[in-house]
Design a protein around this motif. Structure first.
Motif, short mmCIF file in Angstrom:
data_model
loop_
_atom_site.label_atom_id
_atom_site.label_comp_id
_atom_site.label_asym_id
_atom_site.label_seq_id
_atom_site.Cartn_x
_atom_site.Cartn_y
_atom_site.Cartn_z
N GLY A 12 58.41 49.08 36.06
CA GLY A 12 59.12 49.68 37.19
C GLY A 12 58.99 51.18 37.23
N GLY A 13 57.79 51.69 36.93
CA GLY A 13 57.50 53.11 37.14
C GLY A 13 57.23 53.33 38.63
N PRO A 14 56.79 54.54 39.01
CA PRO A 14 56.56 54.80 40.44
C PRO A 14 55.55 53.83 41.05
N VAL A 15 54.54 53.47 40.27
CA VAL A 15 53.47 52.62 40.81
C VAL A 15 53.97 51.18 40.99
N GLY A 16 54.70 50.66 40.01
CA GLY A 16 55.27 49.32 40.12
C GLY A 16 56.30 49.25 41.25
N GLY A 41 60.03 54.89 35.39
CA GLY A 41 58.91 55.12 34.49
C GLY A 41 58.90 56.51 33.87
N GLN A 42 57.68 56.99 33.64
CA GLN A 42 57.54 58.30 32.97
C GLN A 42 58.26 59.43 33.71
N PRO A 43 58.16 59.51 35.05
CA PRO A 43 58.81 60.65 35.71
C PRO A 43 60.30 60.72 35.40
N SER A 85 64.66 44.75 30.71
CA SER A 85 63.95 43.47 30.58
C SER A 85 62.49 43.71 30.20
N THR A 86 62.20 43.45 28.97
CA THR A 86 60.82 43.61 28.50
C THR A 86 60.10 42.27 28.58
N VAL A 87 58.93 42.28 29.19
CA VAL A 87 58.13 41.03 29.20
C VAL A 87 57.51 40.88 27.83
N THR A 88 57.94 39.87 27.11
CA THR A 88 57.49 39.69 25.73
C THR A 88 56.38 38.66 25.60
N ALA A 115 51.90 46.93 35.91
CA ALA A 115 52.09 48.36 36.21
C ALA A 115 52.83 48.96 35.02
N THR A 116 52.31 48.67 33.84
CA THR A 116 53.04 48.95 32.60
C THR A 116 52.78 50.34 32.03
N GLY A 117 52.00 51.16 32.74
CA GLY A 117 51.77 52.53 32.28
C GLY A 117 51.18 52.53 30.89
N LYS A 118 51.68 53.40 30.06
CA LYS A 118 51.17 53.51 28.69
C LYS A 118 51.90 52.56 27.75
N GLY A 119 52.76 51.70 28.31
CA GLY A 119 53.49 50.74 27.47
C GLY A 119 54.97 50.84 27.73
N SER A 120 55.72 49.95 27.11
CA SER A 120 57.17 50.00 27.34
C SER A 120 57.76 51.15 26.53
N PHE A 121 58.65 51.88 27.17
CA PHE A 121 59.27 53.04 26.53
C PHE A 121 60.44 52.65 25.67
N GLN A 122 60.49 53.22 24.50
CA GLN A 122 61.67 53.11 23.66
C GLN A 122 62.06 54.53 23.27
N ASN A 254 50.65 41.34 22.15
CA ASN A 254 51.12 40.08 21.54
C ASN A 254 51.22 38.94 22.54
N TRP A 255 50.92 39.21 23.82
CA TRP A 255 51.02 38.15 24.83
C TRP A 255 49.95 37.09 24.57
N ASP A 256 50.18 35.92 25.14
CA ASP A 256 49.20 34.85 25.03
C ASP A 256 47.91 35.23 25.77
N ILE A 282 47.37 48.15 37.75
CA ILE A 282 47.40 49.38 38.56
C ILE A 282 48.08 50.51 37.79
N GLY A 283 47.77 51.74 38.16
CA GLY A 283 48.45 52.89 37.56
C GLY A 283 47.87 53.23 36.19
N ASP A 284 48.70 53.83 35.36
CA ASP A 284 48.24 54.38 34.08
C ASP A 284 47.74 53.32 33.10
N VAL A 285 48.07 52.05 33.33
CA VAL A 285 47.63 51.01 32.39
C VAL A 285 46.13 50.76 32.51
C1 FAD Z 1 55.18 65.58 31.36
C2 FAD Z 1 54.40 64.83 32.42
C3 FAD Z 1 54.22 65.41 33.67
C4 FAD Z 1 53.50 64.71 34.66
N1 FAD Z 1 53.35 65.31 35.89
C5 FAD Z 1 52.69 64.62 36.88
C6 FAD Z 1 52.54 65.20 38.17
O1 FAD Z 1 52.97 66.32 38.45
N2 FAD Z 1 51.89 64.46 39.12
C7 FAD Z 1 51.38 63.21 38.87
O2 FAD Z 1 50.82 62.59 39.76
N3 FAD Z 1 51.51 62.66 37.64
C8 FAD Z 1 52.15 63.32 36.64
N4 FAD Z 1 52.27 62.76 35.39
C9 FAD Z 1 51.67 61.41 35.17
C10 FAD Z 1 52.53 60.33 35.83
O3 FAD Z 1 53.85 60.37 35.32
C11 FAD Z 1 51.91 58.95 35.58
O4 FAD Z 1 50.61 58.93 36.10
C12 FAD Z 1 52.75 57.88 36.27
O5 FAD Z 1 54.06 57.84 35.74
C13 FAD Z 1 52.11 56.50 36.12
O6 FAD Z 1 52.97 55.59 36.75
P1 FAD Z 1 52.98 54.05 36.31
O7 FAD Z 1 54.03 53.43 37.21
O8 FAD Z 1 51.60 53.53 36.28
O9 FAD Z 1 53.46 54.05 34.79
P2 FAD Z 1 54.80 54.57 34.10
O10 FAD Z 1 55.40 55.68 34.83
O11 FAD Z 1 54.41 54.79 32.68
O12 FAD Z 1 55.77 53.32 34.20
C14 FAD Z 1 55.49 52.13 33.50
C15 FAD Z 1 56.79 51.39 33.28
O13 FAD Z 1 56.49 50.09 32.77
C16 FAD Z 1 57.49 49.72 31.84
N5 FAD Z 1 56.92 48.71 30.94
C17 FAD Z 1 55.86 48.82 30.12
N6 FAD Z 1 55.64 47.67 29.45
C18 FAD Z 1 56.60 46.81 29.87
C19 FAD Z 1 56.91 45.45 29.56
N7 FAD Z 1 56.19 44.75 28.68
N8 FAD Z 1 57.97 44.87 30.18
C20 FAD Z 1 58.72 45.56 31.09
N9 FAD Z 1 58.46 46.84 31.42
C21 FAD Z 1 57.41 47.45 30.83
C22 FAD Z 1 57.80 51.04 31.11
O14 FAD Z 1 59.09 51.01 30.50
C23 FAD Z 1 57.71 52.05 32.26
O15 FAD Z 1 58.96 52.31 32.87
C24 FAD Z 1 52.96 63.42 34.39
C25 FAD Z 1 53.16 62.84 33.13
C26 FAD Z 1 53.86 63.52 32.15
C27 FAD Z 1 54.06 62.89 30.79
#
Ligand code: FAD
Length: 329
Positions: A12-16, A41-43, A85-88, A115-122, A254-256, A282-285
């Motif tokens: 549920g980051g911006p992309v999700g 997510g990250q923002p 809710s982490t998808v395990t 749309a898990t970005g760089k992984g689940s945040f802890q 660890n997923w199947d 999609i997104g950072d993943v």
């Molecule tokens: C300091 C900093 C500044 C930045 N500034 C900019 C900027 O100015 N402009 C820009 O475009 N980008 C910027 N970025 C990059 C931007 O934040 C990322 O590209 C963007 O957040 C990617 O979005 P996403 O939804 O793909 O992933 P994320 O934002 O990483 O969201 C992924 C979400 O998935 C969840 N997740 C992961 N695994 C699981 C799971 N198994 N089960 C359930 N949930 C899960 C995570 O908890 C997380 O909330 C910046 C990044 C940083 C670190």
């Protein structure tokens, strides 16, 4: 009975968030599943008070404000949002998918968008012997609802951007705010440090947390100098630890189902399909040789993946049409 969705969006980051909106626009029954208590997510987790300039139409908003806008857009539809809710596990079931949440809850979906970005945040944890007892009893890692500290005494612990920004934010509501850091210098943007110096936040440096104990209706926060000795106990209502977050994709590993990957992410086709039929990323993943891990890039990938997902489970459905043909309000 297990709930079955057209599309399960994991992350549920911006992309999700935008993918969930767009999938709803395409009349899909959507689950949006996020490991953290809040979408964003990250923002929201890493740089909530920084302004973002390169997201179309939202230039100059702080990340927190941008996430509010994305949430307002999402709220135009009735999406099932799973928080904390982490998808395990993710298992294929014929052409469908079974998802396990937090090791026990089951949902099913006809297609999946990662749309898990760089992984689940802890959050990085503070080391305290009574940590579990204090957690959510005065000790927190998030300040999602700053207005809740109105009139209270709070202490923020940490020295990076998020610690400084959180202290400044809570100080707008709290009666008294401490910021505790083990070094004299903060690793935060100069502008934020300047704002801190000009604020009424009580900066406690170079000091470390020696103990936190329950004391009736408040906590006793014991600080000591980093060099040892010189202990001081402060009565506080809330301690917010801001040591940053660890992103780990070990859940997914660890997923199947397993995916083709490169060192920096998953390999996808032009329609965002992974090597597993019915699962899109999609997104950072996504593996990104161009090093363009940007929100705008992921937002562009979201409709591509959703439309491909719809075609996967409902090849006869037409579209996509234009959203300007709709009347949503
Ligand atoms: C300091 C900093 C500044 C930045 N500034 C900019 C900027 O100015 N402009 C820009 O475009 N980008 C910027 N970025 C990059 C931007 O934040 C990322 O590209 C963007 O957040 C990617 O979005 P996403 O939804 O793909 O992933 P994320 O934002 O990483 O969201 C992924 C979400 O998935 C969840 N997740 C992961 N695994 C699981 C799971 N198994 N089960 C359930 N949930 C899960 C995570 O908890 C997380 O909330 C910046 C990044 C940083 C670190």
């Amino acid at each position: 009975m297990t709930e079955t969705y057209d599309i399960a969006i994991i992350g549920g980051g911006p992309v999700g968030m935008f993918a969930a909106f767009y999938a709803s626009l395409r009349d899909c029954k959507v689950a949006l599943i996020e490991a953290l208590p809040d979408l964003g997510g990250q923002p929201l987790a890493l740089y909530p008070e920084k302004k973002v300039y390169d997201v179309p139409g939202l230039a100059g908003l702080t990340s927190r404000e941008m996430v509010v806008k994305l949430k307002e857009q999402l709220d135009l539809f009735d999406v099932d949002i799973y928080r904390d809710s982490t998808v395990t596990d993710l298992v294929t079931h014929g052409s469908d998918f079974d998802l396990t949440i937090n090791g026990s809850q089951q949902i099913a979906a006809h297609s999946v968008v990662l749309a898990t970005g760089k992984g689940s945040f802890q959050p990085r944890k503070i080391q305290l012997s009574n940590h579990e007892e204090l957690l959510n009893n005065g000790l927190a890692y998030f300040a999602s609802h700053p207005q809740d500290v109105t009139g209270k005494t709070v202490a923020v612990v940490g020295g990076g951007d998020s610690a400084v920004d959180t202290a400044l934010l809570l100080n707008e509501y709290a009666a008294k705010t401490y910021l505790v850091h083990r070094r004299d210098k903060f690793r935060a943007m100069e502008q934020s440090v300047k704002a801190l110096q000009q604020s009424s936040v009580d900066v406690q440096t170079p000091r470390k947390v020696a103990a936190i104990t329950q004391a009736g209706d408040h906590l006793d926060l014991t600080l000591e100098a980093v060099t040892g000795g010189d202990a001081q106990t402060l009565p506080v209502d809330l301690v917010v630890v801001q040591y940053g977050f660890i992103a780990q994709d070990k859940n997914m590993r660890n997923w199947d189902v397993q995916f083709d990957r490169q060192p920096d992410g998953l390999v996808v086709a032009r329609n965002q399909a992974t090597n597993q039929a019915g699962i899109f990323a999609i997104g950072d993943v996504v593996a990104n040789l161009d090093r363009t891990d940007l929100i705008a890039v992921g937002l562009g990938q979201a409709p591509v993946a959703v439309n491909a997902a719809v075609h996967y489970f409902d090849p006869d459905r037409g579209g996509p049409g234009h959203s300007s043909d709709l009347n949503l309000t």
